[in-house]
Write a protein that holds these residues in place. Structure first.
Motif: not given
Length: 265
Positions: A98-103, A155-170
């Protein structure tokens, strides 16, 4: 603050929700906890940490998350479960979007990596799911399924992928995990009935060993030693229970329908 709402569904998470909220509260001025009737003080902990707590009786995973979406004020949503923690690296990565506005994209996949009791961070090769967890609410919505925890995107939604992960303590403990998976298998059996899905009976005889191999080898629980073996066994038992309960429902329905036909003849 980012134009971002964070919502969390919870029930009896007093031992875990504090860490979950602390990890995300600096990202938003709209943090919502949807509680389905906690009796351990979860609501008070969440409110003390700045969350807006709303009660909603449990309707299933998808419907509860859809209810959470409806409470959010901002166009961007981040969904985190009460047993998950956003580590600092991921928080920085989200801020950078969000640093430059809209992702640049309208939805982002975030890894969910398992952490077992006693571990400070996920194993480097820990099993990781990559669902969409950060998204614009005008481009996606959680599925209404009782058990399938996923965001359905337009339909048509552009999808990105972040590098860091959530820690799941299930996993709190092996016993708690098995009880949780047993409850989940109840909902899975109901979901199959609602969707009129019929799984062949022969699978009952093979589901447990096949599911164990899937978890122990495919999900790499073998890398976690004896505890990994035991959690793989729990997973296999839960998959067996899902089919056992599904078979039982089919059997009882068949007996009931047979009795009804006899009454009409």
């Amino acid at each position: 603050m980012l134009p971002l709402s964070v919502f969390i569904i919870a029930k009896n998470e007093a031992d875990r929700i504090g860490e979950t909220i602390r990890a995300v509260r600096d990202l938003t001025d709209d943090l919502i906890v949807i509680d389905s009737g906690s009796t351990d003080g979860t609501q008070a902990i969440a409110e003390e940490l700045g969350a807006r707590v709303i009660f909603n009786e449990w309707p299933g995973y998808g419907p509860q998350k859809r209810f959470g979406e409806d409470q959010c004020r901002h166009p961007w949503l981040l969904n985190v479960d009460a047993d998950e923690v956003v580590p600092p690296k991921l928080a920085v990565e989200i801020r950078a979007l969000f640093a430059g506005g809209e992702p640049q994209r309208q939805a982002y996949q975030i890894g969910i990596a398992e952490i077992f009791p006693g571990e400070a961070a996920p194993h480097p090769l820990a099993y990781t799911l990559w669902p969409v967890r950060l998204y614009r609410k005008d481009h996606g919505r959680y599925s209404p399924s009782l058990v399938h925890d996923r965001v359905d995107l337009q339909p048509g939604t552009r999808i990105g992928k972040l590098k860091a992960v959530i820690h799941h303590r299930s996993v709190r403990s092996l016993g708690d995990q098995l009880a949780k998976l047993n409850r989940y298998s109840d909902q899975q059996a109901v979901d199959l009935e609602i969707r009129r899905v019929s799984i062949p009976t022969w699978r009952v005889f093979f589901e447990l060993p096949a599911a164990f191999i899937k978890a122990y080898i495919g999900r790499r629980h073998a890398l976690r030693g004896t505890y990994g073996f035991l959690t793989a066994m729990n997973y296999a038992i839960s998959r067996h229970l899902r089919l056992a309960k599904h078979y039982e429902k089919k059997r009882l329905n068949a007996l009931k329908n047979g009795a009804s036909r006899k009454d009409r003849s």
